[in-house]
Structure formats: structure tokens, C-alpha cells
Design a protein around this motif. Structure first.
Motif, PDB file in Angstrom:
ATOM      1  N   GLU A 136       0.839  -1.203   0.000  1.00 56.03           N
ATOM      2  CA  GLU A 136       0.000   0.000   0.000  1.00 56.03           C
ATOM      3  C   GLU A 136       0.869   1.246   0.000  1.00 56.03           C
ATOM      4  O   GLU A 136       1.890   1.302   0.702  1.00 56.03           O
ATOM      5  CB  GLU A 136      -0.893   0.019   1.247  1.00 56.03           C
ATOM      6  N   ARG A 147      -5.511  -0.013   7.123  1.00 54.51           N
ATOM      7  CA  ARG A 147      -4.857  -0.255   5.839  1.00 54.51           C
ATOM      8  C   ARG A 147      -3.414  -0.640   6.129  1.00 54.51           C
ATOM      9  O   ARG A 147      -2.585   0.197   6.442  1.00 54.51           O
ATOM     10  CB  ARG A 147      -4.915   1.004   4.961  1.00 54.51           C
ATOM     11  N   SER A 148      -3.136  -1.928   6.075  1.00 53.53           N
ATOM     12  CA  SER A 148      -1.803  -2.416   6.373  1.00 53.53           C
ATOM     13  C   SER A 148      -1.208  -3.002   5.111  1.00 53.53           C
ATOM     14  O   SER A 148      -1.903  -3.196   4.117  1.00 53.53           O
ATOM     15  CB  SER A 148      -1.831  -3.507   7.444  1.00 53.53           C
ATOM     16  N   GLU A 179     -15.018   1.209   4.023  1.00 60.12           N
ATOM     17  CA  GLU A 179     -15.263  -0.203   3.688  1.00 60.12           C
ATOM     18  C   GLU A 179     -14.739  -1.191   4.736  1.00 60.12           C
ATOM     19  O   GLU A 179     -13.620  -1.107   5.196  1.00 60.12           O
ATOM     20  CB  GLU A 179     -14.588  -0.511   2.337  1.00 60.12           C
TER      21      GLU A 179
HETATM   22  P1  ATP Z   1      -9.652  -0.538  -0.334  1.00 60.16           P
HETATM   23  O1  ATP Z   1     -10.573   0.151  -1.305  1.00 60.16           O
HETATM   24  O2  ATP Z   1      -9.881  -0.170   1.107  1.00 60.16           O
HETATM   25  O3  ATP Z   1      -8.199  -0.497  -0.724  1.00 60.16           O
HETATM   26  P2  ATP Z   1     -10.331  -2.952  -1.693  1.00 60.16           P
HETATM   27  O4  ATP Z   1     -11.664  -2.589  -2.220  1.00 60.16           O
HETATM   28  O5  ATP Z   1      -9.136  -2.936  -2.568  1.00 60.16           O
HETATM   29  O6  ATP Z   1     -10.026  -2.095  -0.362  1.00 60.16           O
HETATM   30  P3  ATP Z   1     -10.788  -5.758  -1.606  1.00 60.16           P
HETATM   31  O7  ATP Z   1      -9.778  -6.093  -2.630  1.00 60.16           O
HETATM   32  O8  ATP Z   1     -12.239  -5.803  -1.961  1.00 60.16           O
HETATM   33  O9  ATP Z   1     -10.427  -4.351  -0.950  1.00 60.16           O
HETATM   34  O10 ATP Z   1     -10.500  -6.659  -0.328  1.00 60.16           O
HETATM   35  C1  ATP Z   1     -11.523  -7.164   0.506  1.00 60.16           C
HETATM   36  C2  ATP Z   1     -11.350  -6.696   1.933  1.00 60.16           C
HETATM   37  O11 ATP Z   1     -10.006  -6.892   2.378  1.00 60.16           O
HETATM   38  C3  ATP Z   1     -11.614  -5.218   2.139  1.00 60.16           C
HETATM   39  O12 ATP Z   1     -12.992  -4.967   2.293  1.00 60.16           O
HETATM   40  C4  ATP Z   1     -10.856  -4.944   3.418  1.00 60.16           C
HETATM   41  O13 ATP Z   1     -11.638  -5.305   4.558  1.00 60.16           O
HETATM   42  C5  ATP Z   1      -9.685  -5.891   3.334  1.00 60.16           C
HETATM   43  N1  ATP Z   1      -8.488  -5.159   2.907  1.00 60.16           N
HETATM   44  C6  ATP Z   1      -8.139  -4.801   1.646  1.00 60.16           C
HETATM   45  N2  ATP Z   1      -6.978  -4.136   1.649  1.00 60.16           N
HETATM   46  C7  ATP Z   1      -6.569  -4.069   2.942  1.00 60.16           C
HETATM   47  C8  ATP Z   1      -5.434  -3.515   3.613  1.00 60.16           C
HETATM   48  N3  ATP Z   1      -4.467  -2.921   2.943  1.00 60.16           N
HETATM   49  N4  ATP Z   1      -5.351  -3.636   4.960  1.00 60.16           N
HETATM   50  C9  ATP Z   1      -6.316  -4.257   5.668  1.00 60.16           C
HETATM   51  N5  ATP Z   1      -7.413  -4.796   5.090  1.00 60.16           N
HETATM   52  C10 ATP Z   1      -7.539  -4.715   3.756  1.00 60.16           C
END
Ligand code: ATP
Length: 513
Positions: free
Chosen positions: A251, A260-261, A340
Motif C-alpha cells: 500500500e 490499511r496495512s 469499507e
Molecule cells: P480498499 O478500497 O480499502 O483499498 P479494496 O476494495 O481494494 O479495499 P478488496 O480487494 O475488496 O479491498 O478486499 C476485501 C477486503 O479486504 C476489504 O474490504 C478490506 O476489509 C480488506 N483489505 C483490503 N486491503 C486491505 C489492507 N491494505 N489492509 C487491511 N485490510 C484490507
């Protein structure tokens, strides 16, 4: 003081998480590493409980589907590193990137869609907008807070131009650009693509051929194992495959504690259905997943489901147009109010079709009931486990000034890391023996318990309140004569007296699932 909100809540929560062993910064003694976290003795229990509740409602005790049948779901646990072609097929190699901007002055990177939000929260912006004397500000606060700002770097030249009225106009004038750095006030480059996958090499030789990736999502394991699952089990359409596991994304701006990790855990379900049956299953999972988060104690006013606008849809959902997020009102959600927690997407047959094409293996399913061969379509509820844990922590954190020690964690009993505290009132007169027996029984039949004989009863309650322990059992003088104990409820502080023999049953009714 009531329970704080916004940044004040986050500050208190992060401090409590460290102090009580829920979450630590990774490799803290070396100064930490941005975007990586460790889960401490209490945190790992809550995280595992959340994972286990999810697994239970998905695999072991799935709900009834819209067709009145019990939903069929099987589990998997796939490797983190897979064949690199997986990521070519899934589209991650080509498209899994965020548009990014770099500050020309301080060289920091920002996700283009996060920069304006970060700017709105920026210290230098708040400080500059408060002042009426731009020259004085540039020579004092500006030097410290916004060394990259044009007004600070080239004070005379900027002051030579008339200062416009209004917040937006003044900011643009001070920065001499629309695209300003939230950190230093410098100007940002145009957005450029940045691939979020971590790379590694398999084997001894570090060349292109041996390049591999740490998975950025768990979902693909369910797709490339689709045929294995169909061939090795008795699942019949419609059915699901799920897994819980680590994912990695480099990220650009990891932020907001564990939200967001760069390394995190996901809980993902791929639910396969006949192409004509997608709408009702999409609606079913949207409802079911929202209800699940609610059932864990997330308050209605902090939870919502939001359908995506057409221009937000992910590449795999462009054709279907059906995608929504379960969102939670995190303390840092700001003006948007919600962020989200879980995405629910109708992915069509995008992934299976891609893997079929790239691998050359037929992935069609033969449906005996319909006497039809087809590529199933997929509804995907994809939740973050560590992000879910953060929602649970935020929801639980409470300040109650009427208590001697005002901070408590109101976890749902199923998620609480310690289910009961067991205290002998004094460390003599037969009390420790009875307490020890009860403590062992609770551990054996209910779950983690804590035996505590140190300090005053008030302090022992306070320690358990901070850990979010729902019940405390005290063995006192009366216990020795009539075999009753007191049980104190964490949330109300009320105590009831029950037979010592009934402690396990009492807890089973309240703490079990
Ligand atoms: P965002 O828009 O927040 O980057 P995303 O829409 O890319 O997330 P998805 O690919 O749909 O996320 O992933 C499903 C779930 O995984 C997300 O709803 C979130 O709860 C979790 N997730 C995604 N990226 C991260 C992150 N960097 N750190 C922690 N949890 C995450």
C-alpha cells in the motif's frame, strides 16, 4: 468525560491496545516498520475468535439459502505464493495498481484518491488558514510545518502576487498549484501507476523467470482450485469455497492503525451459481453479511451497505454492475462518515474464464440436474479480518466515568479474549482452593479465563474491564459456608449470587454461540 469520538478515540484506543497487549507495532524496538502490525496476547484471541465465528457460519453451520436449502460451503487453505501466471490471469499483474502522486519537494508518495483527504486533515493547511498574516506565517510556522510550500520557499515572489480572498483561493496562491502535498505543501506530480504486489524470487537465481508474488488477495486460490474441489468432494451447484489467510499489498499510504496495512488477513468466500441465478444470491449475501456484522455487536447507526456507483466498479464487475460494500463508521471516516469493511461483488465468470484461458485447463461444471455444462458465475463476499478486528475494537472501546477505572472494552462475549475472571476475595480461608477449581472448570468448558488474587477487588475488575472480560466470579467468605459465588456483569456492573456448581452453565448460556 463521555466516550471520545474521531481522532481522540483513535488515540485512546491505540494507547490501550499497546498497554494491554492487543496490537503492537511490528519490530518496534527497531523503530517499527510502516504498515506492519503484531497482534499481542489479547489481540490474537479476539482476532482468532472473529475468524472462528466467520468459519463457523460459513463452513460448519452455514445458514439457509434463498432456495430454502442449507448453503453448502467448503474451506481451503492455499499457499501464499502461487504460480505467477495466476496473477496474469486474474488481472493483478496488468491492473492491480493505484494511481500515485509523488511530492516534487519531499519525495513522499500518495495515492491519488487519498491525497485530497489527507490534505483536508493536514496540519499545515489548518495552521495557514487560521492566520491573517501570510508573510509572518511563512517566516515562522510555515518553515516548520510546510517547508515545501511555494510561499515558504519563495516568499518574496509569491507575496508579489495579489493574495486572493477565500480559503481555496488563498491555498492555491500559497502553493502556486492545485495539487499540493499534504505533508510539506510542495507540488505533486501527475498520477502514475504503481503495482501493489510484493515481489520475491523462488529458488537460488534472482531472474525474471523465477519471479513470484506474495498474494494480494486470497480469492484466486478458490478459483485455481475450483476443479480440484469439484473432483474431490460431493459439492453441487450452487456452492461456495472459502478461506481465511494472509494477504500482502504494498500500500502506498498505509494508515489509520491496522485499517490499511501492508500485510493483513482476509476472510473470503467465492460462491458459485448458475448464470441465471445470480441476482437472488447477490441479494442474499448482501443481506446475510450485513446481518453477520450486526450480530457481532456493531451498532446499526455505524453500519451500512452502499452500492457502488458505476465508475467505481472493479474490472471484474464492469459487466455485472453489482457490487456493494458493507461499511462501518470508523472514527477516521471523516466527512464521508463510513469506510469499507467488506466488499460484496458479483464477479460474473470473469475469474474462471481467465484461468481457463491462461492455463488451458477446462473449468466448466457439468450440472446433472440441469443436464448442462457451463462456467459458473460468482458472488464474492470478501471481508478483512484485521479490518474487522479494528471495527470490533472501535465499537468496544467505552469510557464510563462512574467507574474507578473508566476505560472498558465492551466486546461481544463470543469475541472477548478472556471469558471470565475468577477471584478469591482473600488469599486464605479456603477461598483460593474453591477459586482454583472454578477457574479450571471455566477454562476447560468455556474458554480462556484469568485467575487473579492480587490487589483490591476494584482493581481486579478494572483490569478485566480493560481486557473486555464479560464476567467476573468472586469467591468470598459466604462461599465457604453456602457454596455460592458472585458473578459481576462487565457492562452493567451488577452482581448476582449463584451456586458455585452452576458457574459453568451460567457462562455457557451467555458466552457460548
Ligand atoms: P480498499 O478500497 O480499502 O483499498 P479494496 O476494495 O481494494 O479495499 P478488496 O480487494 O475488496 O479491498 O478486499 C476485501 C477486503 O479486504 C476489504 O474490504 C478490506 O476489509 C480488506 N483489505 C483490503 N486491503 C486491505 C489492507 N491494505 N489492509 C487491511 N485490510 C484490507
Amino acid at each position: 468525560m463521555p466516550t471520545p469520538t474521531g481522532p481522540a478515540l483513535m488515540e485512546k484506543l491505540v494507547a490501550l491496545c499497546k498497554r494491554r497487549g492487543f496490537v503492537f507495532q511490528s519490530s518496534e524496538i527497531y523503530g517499527g516498520i510502516n504498515g506492519f502490525w503484531d497482534y499481542g496476547p489479547l489481540g490474537v484471541e479476539v482476532k482468532n475468535n472473529l475468524r472462528d465465528v466467520w468459519w463457523d457460519v460459513m463452513v460448519h453451520n452455514p445458514p439457509t439459502g434463498p432456495d430454502g436449502e442449507e448453503v453448502q460451503i467448503v474451506g481451503l487453505d492455499c499457499s501464499i505464493i502461487s504460480h505467477p501466471k495466476v496473477w496474469e490471469a486474474s488481472g493483478h499483474l496488468g491492473g492491480f495498481s493505484d494511481p500515485m502522486q509523488t511530492c516534487r519537494q519531499c519525495k513522499r508518495l500518495f495515492r491519488a484518491d487519498h491525497a485530497s483527504e489527507a490534505l483536508a486533515e493536514s496540519r499545515w493547511v489548518a495552521s495557514f488558514l487560521e492566520t491573517a498574516d501570510s508573510r509572518r506565517w511563512a517566516e515562522r510556522e510555515g518553515r516548520k510545518l510546510a517547508p515545501g510550500l511555494a510561499l515558504v520557499r519563495n516568499t518574496q515572489a509569491v507575496l508579489g502576487q495579489a493574495e486572493p480572498p477565500g480559503r481555496a483561493g488563498r491555498l492555491r496562491w500559497a502553493a502556486q498549484t492545485e495539487q499540493m502535498c499534504p505533508e510539506c505543501g510542495g507540488d505533486l506530480t501527475e498520477p502514475r501507476q504503481f503495482n501493489l504486489m510484493f515481489e520475491t524470487w523462488v529458488g537460488a537465481v534472482r531472474d525474471e523467470e523465477n519471479k513470484a508474488y506474495l498474494r494480494p488477495e486470497t480469492a484466486q486460490g478458490m478459483f485455481y482450485n475450483f476443479k480440484n474441489v469439484v473432483d474431490s468432494t460431493r459439492v453441487k451447484m450452487p456452492f461456495g469455497i472459502c478461506q481465511v489467510g494472509r494477504s500482502f499489498r504494498n500500500e502506498v499510504t498505509p494508515r489509520n492503525f491496522i485499517f490499511r496495512s501492508r500485510e493483513f488477513d482476509q476472510m473470503e468466500l467465492e460462491f458459485f451459481v448458475h448464470p441465471s441465478d445470480t441476482r437472488r444470491w447477490y441479494e442474499y449475501w448482501r443481506q446475510t453479511r450485513w446481518e453477520w456484522w450486526r450480530s457481532l455487536g456493531l451498532a446499526d447507526e455505524r453500519l451500512r451497505v452502499r452500492e457502488h456507483d458505476r465508475d467505481e466498479l472493479a474490472h471484474y464487475a464492469k459487466d455485472s454492475g453489482a457490487c456493494c460494500d458493507v461499511e462501518y463508521a470508523f472514527p477516521f471516516s471523516g466527512d464521508k462518515g463510513f469506510t469499507e469493511l467488506e466488499g460484496i461483488a458479483y464477479r460474473t465468470d470473469y475469474d474462471l474464464a481467465q484461468h481457463q484461458k491462461v492455463s488451458g485447463t477446462r473449468l466448466e461444471y457439468f450440472d446433472q440436474d440441469r443436464n448442462e455444462r457451463y462456467l459458473p458465475h460468482v458472488i464474492e463476499p470478501a471481508a478483512g479480518l484485521t479490518r474487522g478486528l479494528l471495527a470490533v475494537l472501535c465499537e468496544a472501546y467505552t469510557v464510563d466515568e462512574s467507574r474507578p477505572s473508566p476505560e472498558l472494552m465492551r466486546f461481544h462475549p463470543r469475541l472477548a479474549p478472556i471469558k471470565a475472571g475468577v477471584f478469591p476475595l482473600v488469599n486464605k480461608e479456603g477461598m483460593p482452593e474453591i477459586a482454583e477449581r472454578i477457574y479450571k472448570d471455566v477454562r476447560r468448558h468455556i474458554g480462556p479465563a484469568q485467575y487473579d488474587a492480587k490487589q483490591s477487588i476494584g482493581k481486579r475488575y478494572a483490569r478485566m474491564d480493560e481486557a473486555g472480560t464479560p464476567y467476573c466470579i468472586t469467591i468470598d467468605g459466604q462461599t465457604v459456608t453456602d457454596q455460592t459465588v458472585t458473578v459481576r456483569d462487565r457492562d452493567t456492573g451488577n452482581q448476582v449470587r449463584i451456586e458455585a456448581e452452576q458457574v459453568v452453565e451460567y457462562l455457557q448460556e451467555r458466552v457460548g454461540r
